[in-house]
Design a protein around this motif. Sequence first.
Motif, PDB file in Angstrom:
ATOM      1  N   VAL A  26       0.865  -1.181   0.000  1.00 43.11           N
ATOM      2  CA  VAL A  26       0.000   0.000   0.000  1.00 43.11           C
ATOM      3  C   VAL A  26       0.898   1.226   0.000  1.00 43.11           C
ATOM      4  O   VAL A  26       1.925   1.239   0.667  1.00 43.11           O
ATOM      5  N   THR A  27       0.529   2.231  -0.757  1.00 41.49           N
ATOM      6  CA  THR A  27       1.244   3.501  -0.754  1.00 41.49           C
ATOM      7  C   THR A  27       0.261   4.586  -0.362  1.00 41.49           C
ATOM      8  O   THR A  27      -0.852   4.630  -0.876  1.00 41.49           O
ATOM      9  N   ALA A  28       0.686   5.456   0.564  1.00 40.83           N
ATOM     10  CA  ALA A  28      -0.163   6.566   1.009  1.00 40.83           C
ATOM     11  C   ALA A  28       0.602   7.867   0.842  1.00 40.83           C
ATOM     12  O   ALA A  28       1.819   7.918   1.045  1.00 40.83           O
ATOM     13  N   GLU A  29      -0.111   8.912   0.471  1.00 42.33           N
ATOM     14  CA  GLU A  29       0.480  10.242   0.379  1.00 42.33           C
ATOM     15  C   GLU A  29      -0.573  11.260   0.791  1.00 42.33           C
ATOM     16  O   GLU A  29      -1.743  11.123   0.443  1.00 42.33           O
ATOM     17  N   VAL A  30      -0.148  12.267   1.551  1.00 41.28           N
ATOM     18  CA  VAL A  30      -1.045  13.312   2.038  1.00 41.28           C
ATOM     19  C   VAL A  30      -0.561  14.638   1.474  1.00 41.28           C
ATOM     20  O   VAL A  30       0.638  14.940   1.500  1.00 41.28           O
ATOM     21  N   PHE A  31      -1.494  15.436   0.954  1.00 42.91           N
ATOM     22  CA  PHE A  31      -1.181  16.726   0.350  1.00 42.91           C
ATOM     23  C   PHE A  31      -1.877  17.837   1.135  1.00 42.91           C
ATOM     24  O   PHE A  31      -3.081  17.752   1.369  1.00 42.91           O
ATOM     25  N   CYS A  32      -1.125  18.860   1.503  1.00 41.22           N
ATOM     26  CA  CYS A  32      -1.730  20.013   2.178  1.00 41.22           C
ATOM     27  C   CYS A  32      -2.519  20.816   1.154  1.00 41.22           C
ATOM     28  O   CYS A  32      -2.025  21.119   0.067  1.00 41.22           O
TER      29      CYS A  32
ATOM     30  N   LEU B  70      -6.533  21.337   6.151  1.00 40.27           N
ATOM     31  CA  LEU B  70      -7.269  20.574   5.144  1.00 40.27           C
ATOM     32  C   LEU B  70      -6.268  19.812   4.277  1.00 40.27           C
ATOM     33  O   LEU B  70      -5.328  20.402   3.732  1.00 40.27           O
ATOM     34  N   TYR B  71      -6.487  18.500   4.140  1.00 40.00           N
ATOM     35  CA  TYR B  71      -5.556  17.641   3.409  1.00 40.00           C
ATOM     36  C   TYR B  71      -6.294  16.728   2.438  1.00 40.00           C
ATOM     37  O   TYR B  71      -7.439  16.363   2.670  1.00 40.00           O
ATOM     38  N   ARG B  72      -5.605  16.377   1.373  1.00 35.27           N
ATOM     39  CA  ARG B  72      -6.108  15.360   0.441  1.00 35.27           C
ATOM     40  C   ARG B  72      -5.261  14.117   0.661  1.00 35.27           C
ATOM     41  O   ARG B  72      -4.038  14.169   0.641  1.00 35.27           O
ATOM     42  N   ARG B  73      -5.918  12.990   0.881  1.00 34.07           N
ATOM     43  CA  ARG B  73      -5.204  11.732   1.092  1.00 34.07           C
ATOM     44  C   ARG B  73      -5.369  10.851  -0.129  1.00 34.07           C
ATOM     45  O   ARG B  73      -6.467  10.707  -0.657  1.00 34.07           O
ATOM     46  N   GLU B  74      -4.275  10.260  -0.565  1.00 30.14           N
ATOM     47  CA  GLU B  74      -4.305   9.304  -1.669  1.00 30.14           C
ATOM     48  C   GLU B  74      -3.703   8.004  -1.177  1.00 30.14           C
ATOM     49  O   GLU B  74      -2.555   7.971  -0.732  1.00 30.14           O
ATOM     50  N   ILE B  75      -4.487   6.947  -1.256  1.00 29.47           N
ATOM     51  CA  ILE B  75      -4.036   5.629  -0.836  1.00 29.47           C
ATOM     52  C   ILE B  75      -4.226   4.691  -2.009  1.00 29.47           C
ATOM     53  O   ILE B  75      -5.321   4.594  -2.577  1.00 29.47           O
ATOM     54  N   THR B  76      -3.147   4.038  -2.397  1.00 22.47           N
ATOM     55  CA  THR B  76      -3.214   3.140  -3.544  1.00 22.47           C
ATOM     56  C   THR B  76      -2.727   1.749  -3.148  1.00 22.47           C
ATOM     57  O   THR B  76      -1.941   1.587  -2.219  1.00 22.47           O
ATOM     58  N   ASP B  77      -3.217   0.778  -3.857  1.00 21.72           N
ATOM     59  CA  ASP B  77      -2.764  -0.596  -3.681  1.00 21.72           C
ATOM     60  C   ASP B  77      -2.869  -1.302  -5.024  1.00 21.72           C
ATOM     61  O   ASP B  77      -3.326  -0.724  -6.005  1.00 21.72           O
ATOM     62  N   LEU B  78      -2.410  -2.528  -5.060  1.00 17.82           N
ATOM     63  CA  LEU B  78      -2.543  -3.346  -6.257  1.00 17.82           C
ATOM     64  C   LEU B  78      -3.642  -4.365  -6.017  1.00 17.82           C
ATOM     65  O   LEU B  78      -3.779  -4.895  -4.914  1.00 17.82           O
TER      66      LEU B  78
END
Length: 86
Positions: A22-28, A62-70
């Motif tokens: 799993v990969t996660a990234e948070v953007f302000c 306020l943040y945008r979260r992106e979580i990806t997996d295969l």
Amino acid sequence: MSTRAVYRYVPHTIQRARDGGVTAEVFCMAYECEASSGPQEDPESAQDWALRHTGLNPGHDLYRREITDLARVTRADQDPGSLSDG
């Protein structure tokens, strides 16, 4: 000359690939802030980054979260564990 085709519809399932990770990234999302956690293998690390960023920048809440997996698609009658990830 005419051509005939026979189609056989087989049910399939989709589920997270075991070794995909799993990969996660948070953007302000604060105005003109381009900060992000960068890709993290641990979603909690990305979340912790956001908490620290808000602590250092109180208006940045306020943040945008992106979580990806295969994910792997398999025939419903096939054991996904019998397949390799390659």
